[in-house]
Design a protein around this motif. Structure first.
Motif, PDB file in Angstrom:
ATOM      1  N   SER A 185      42.012  31.048  60.181  1.00 35.10           N
ATOM      2  CA  SER A 185      42.850  32.240  60.143  1.00 35.10           C
ATOM      3  C   SER A 185      42.784  32.904  58.770  1.00 35.10           C
ATOM      4  O   SER A 185      42.840  34.133  58.650  1.00 35.10           O
ATOM      5  N   GLN A 186      42.646  32.098  57.717  1.00 31.26           N
ATOM      6  CA  GLN A 186      42.512  32.661  56.370  1.00 31.26           C
ATOM      7  C   GLN A 186      41.173  33.388  56.222  1.00 31.26           C
ATOM      8  O   GLN A 186      41.097  34.434  55.578  1.00 31.26           O
ATOM      9  N   ARG A 187      40.131  32.842  56.807  1.00 28.91           N
ATOM     10  CA  ARG A 187      38.823  33.518  56.764  1.00 28.91           C
ATOM     11  C   ARG A 187      38.917  34.898  57.430  1.00 28.91           C
ATOM     12  O   ARG A 187      38.438  35.895  56.886  1.00 28.91           O
ATOM     13  N   TYR A 188      39.524  34.901  58.600  1.00 30.79           N
ATOM     14  CA  TYR A 188      39.632  36.153  59.354  1.00 30.79           C
ATOM     15  C   TYR A 188      40.444  37.186  58.570  1.00 30.79           C
ATOM     16  O   TYR A 188      40.036  38.347  58.432  1.00 30.79           O
ATOM     17  N   TYR A 189      41.589  36.751  58.054  1.00 32.36           N
ATOM     18  CA  TYR A 189      42.443  37.675  57.300  1.00 32.36           C
ATOM     19  C   TYR A 189      41.733  38.181  56.050  1.00 32.36           C
ATOM     20  O   TYR A 189      41.823  39.371  55.704  1.00 32.36           O
ATOM     21  N   SER A 239      51.447  36.673  56.656  1.00 33.44           N
ATOM     22  CA  SER A 239      50.578  37.811  56.356  1.00 33.44           C
ATOM     23  C   SER A 239      51.018  38.501  55.082  1.00 33.44           C
ATOM     24  O   SER A 239      50.206  38.882  54.237  1.00 33.44           O
ATOM     25  N   GLN A 240      52.347  38.679  54.935  1.00 34.64           N
ATOM     26  CA  GLN A 240      52.865  39.344  53.744  1.00 34.64           C
ATOM     27  C   GLN A 240      52.589  38.519  52.497  1.00 34.64           C
ATOM     28  O   GLN A 240      52.215  39.054  51.449  1.00 34.64           O
ATOM     29  N   GLN A 241      52.745  37.187  52.618  1.00 35.84           N
ATOM     30  CA  GLN A 241      52.468  36.325  51.481  1.00 35.84           C
ATOM     31  C   GLN A 241      50.995  36.389  51.096  1.00 35.84           C
ATOM     32  O   GLN A 241      50.642  36.463  49.909  1.00 35.84           O
ATOM     33  N   SER A 242      50.110  36.393  52.119  1.00 38.62           N
ATOM     34  CA  SER A 242      48.677  36.461  51.846  1.00 38.62           C
ATOM     35  C   SER A 242      48.318  37.776  51.192  1.00 38.62           C
ATOM     36  O   SER A 242      47.503  37.841  50.275  1.00 38.62           O
ATOM     37  N   ALA A 243      48.966  38.869  51.694  1.00 38.81           N
ATOM     38  CA  ALA A 243      48.670  40.188  51.143  1.00 38.81           C
ATOM     39  C   ALA A 243      49.025  40.264  49.670  1.00 38.81           C
ATOM     40  O   ALA A 243      48.334  40.869  48.871  1.00 38.81           O
ATOM     41  N   VAL A 244      50.151  39.609  49.316  1.00 36.29           N
ATOM     42  CA  VAL A 244      50.574  39.629  47.920  1.00 36.29           C
ATOM     43  C   VAL A 244      49.643  38.769  47.077  1.00 36.29           C
ATOM     44  O   VAL A 244      49.260  39.133  45.963  1.00 36.29           O
ATOM     45  N   ALA A 245      49.237  37.624  47.626  1.00 34.26           N
ATOM     46  CA  ALA A 245      48.477  36.664  46.841  1.00 34.26           C
ATOM     47  C   ALA A 245      47.009  37.041  46.672  1.00 34.26           C
ATOM     48  O   ALA A 245      46.389  36.666  45.685  1.00 34.26           O
ATOM     49  N   LEU A 246      46.445  37.757  47.635  1.00 34.65           N
ATOM     50  CA  LEU A 246      45.006  37.999  47.609  1.00 34.65           C
ATOM     51  C   LEU A 246      44.587  38.928  46.472  1.00 34.65           C
ATOM     52  O   LEU A 246      45.258  39.903  46.152  1.00 34.65           O
ATOM     53  N   THR A 247      43.467  38.595  45.901  1.00 33.23           N
ATOM     54  CA  THR A 247      42.740  39.460  44.978  1.00 33.23           C
ATOM     55  C   THR A 247      41.327  39.535  45.535  1.00 33.23           C
ATOM     56  O   THR A 247      40.957  38.744  46.414  1.00 33.23           O
ATOM     57  N   PRO A 248      40.496  40.458  45.049  1.00 32.31           N
ATOM     58  CA  PRO A 248      39.112  40.463  45.535  1.00 32.31           C
ATOM     59  C   PRO A 248      38.434  39.110  45.405  1.00 32.31           C
ATOM     60  O   PRO A 248      37.754  38.653  46.332  1.00 32.31           O
ATOM     61  N   GLU A 249      38.637  38.449  44.293  1.00 31.36           N
ATOM     62  CA  GLU A 249      37.987  37.151  44.070  1.00 31.36           C
ATOM     63  C   GLU A 249      38.514  36.091  45.031  1.00 31.36           C
ATOM     64  O   GLU A 249      37.738  35.330  45.625  1.00 31.36           O
ATOM     65  N   SER A 250      39.846  36.045  45.205  1.00 35.20           N
ATOM     66  CA  SER A 250      40.407  35.009  46.074  1.00 35.20           C
ATOM     67  C   SER A 250      40.103  35.289  47.544  1.00 35.20           C
ATOM     68  O   SER A 250      39.912  34.364  48.341  1.00 35.20           O
ATOM     69  N   TRP A 277      39.252  40.883  56.985  1.00 28.95           N
ATOM     70  CA  TRP A 277      39.972  42.124  57.284  1.00 28.95           C
ATOM     71  C   TRP A 277      40.443  42.789  55.984  1.00 28.95           C
ATOM     72  O   TRP A 277      40.276  43.997  55.802  1.00 28.95           O
ATOM     73  N   TRP A 278      41.021  42.014  55.089  1.00 22.68           N
ATOM     74  CA  TRP A 278      41.551  42.543  53.832  1.00 22.68           C
ATOM     75  C   TRP A 278      40.445  43.146  52.972  1.00 22.68           C
ATOM     76  O   TRP A 278      40.620  44.217  52.390  1.00 22.68           O
ATOM     77  N   LEU A 279      39.308  42.479  52.917  1.00 25.49           N
ATOM     78  CA  LEU A 279      38.198  42.966  52.096  1.00 25.49           C
ATOM     79  C   LEU A 279      37.687  44.317  52.611  1.00 25.49           C
ATOM     80  O   LEU A 279      37.318  45.194  51.820  1.00 25.49           O
TER      81      LEU A 279
END
Length: 273
Positions: free
Chosen positions: A28-32, A6-17, A35-37
């Motif tokens: 699980s990536q779709r769900y996360y 989760s922490q890695q995804s939080a760091v890596a995500l941008t609006p586009e990604s 949630w992040w968006l």
């Protein structure tokens, strides 16, 4: 998903990604991503989240749609009225929790702006039909009544009053409180808000905390003293009092001297800090 992932995804995500991740083969990536968006209020994600409301891949063993649920919640946070037609359709989903998330999202969008409020009015008839149950004294809920009732109250759906009123007698206190909040929204009659004030004495602390939120969101000034004296954590009381203050301050912003009731709200808040 593990905490490290989760922490890695939080760091890596941008609006586009994150938007792109809504189409990932990894559910699980779709769900996360959904949630992040929502959490990050990424307004550009509305169209992609609307598509996610039709997802058929992410299913539970009992037939639920986790991605649809989180997508609906995210759309509520974004407050864009363009999501209303898709959320309206989601009210007929077989997943109870998708219907609940859709009703909550509709209420949130309606609260976001006058334009959104007007757009959400189209949902009134469908929400009202979901209340047409002959069983209002059962602990087994056929519909997410709490979310539906609160949405109808927010929408000022006066035509739904006959459908809402019986829920004031529901067996479950939280449904009765939701009905009281809705009836106050529909009628403005203090008798319904006073039912919520009485709920601050409920022996269940979770219900007391929920009622505090309700009183704050409807901005019921006569409840200020009861809120300040409610037996629960100060943080919940402060949140309710701040909500009331925020609701009434715009009306007083051009007046250099606050009215006595608003001064009292601030004094109670000072005492609780």
């Amino acid at each position: 998903m593990s905490e490290d992932q989760s922490q890695q995804s939080a760091v890596a995500l941008t609006p586009e990604s994150a938007i792109a991740s809504l189409r990932s083969p990894d559910l699980s990536q779709r769900y996360y991503a959904a949630w992040w968006l929502g959490k990050m209020r990424v307004r550009e994600a509305v169209d992609a989240l609307i598509v996610a409301l039709e997802d058929n891949d992410d299913r539970t063993d009992l037939g639920g749609y986790p991605l649809r649920r989180i997508a609906a919640r995210a759309l509520g946070k974004l407050g864009n009225p363009s999501a209303i037609p898709a959320l309206l359709k989601s009210l007929s989903c077989e997943d109870f929790y998708v219907r609940e998330a859709a009703a909550q999202a509709i209420e949130a969008i309606a609260a976001s702006s006058p334009e959104s409020f007007n757009a959400a009015q189209v949902c009134t008839a469908t929400l009202t039909r979901l209340l047409q149950s002959k069983v209002i004294d059962s602990v087994k809920l056929e519909q997410p009544y709490e979310a539906i009732l609160e949405a109808l109250g927010r929408l000022k759906a006066v035509s739904s009053q006959t459908a809402v009123e019986p829920y004031l007698q529901h067996r479950l206190p939280r449904i009765r409180f939701a009905a009281a909040r809705a009836m106050y929204g529909l009628t403005g009659a203090s008798e319904y808000a006073e039912l919520l004030v009485k709920g601050l004495e409920d022996p269940d602390i979770n219900l007391r905390q929920a009622v505090l939120t309700d009183l704050g969101e409807i901005g019921y000034l006569p409840a200020v003293e009861a809120i300040a004296q409610c037996q629960t954590e100060n943080s919940f009381k402060l949140f309710a009092l701040k909500s009331i203050l925020d609701m009434h301050l715009p009306k007083a912003q051009f007046d250099l001297s606050l009215t006595e009731p608003l001064q009292q709200v601030m004094l109670y808040m000072d005492d609780l800090l």
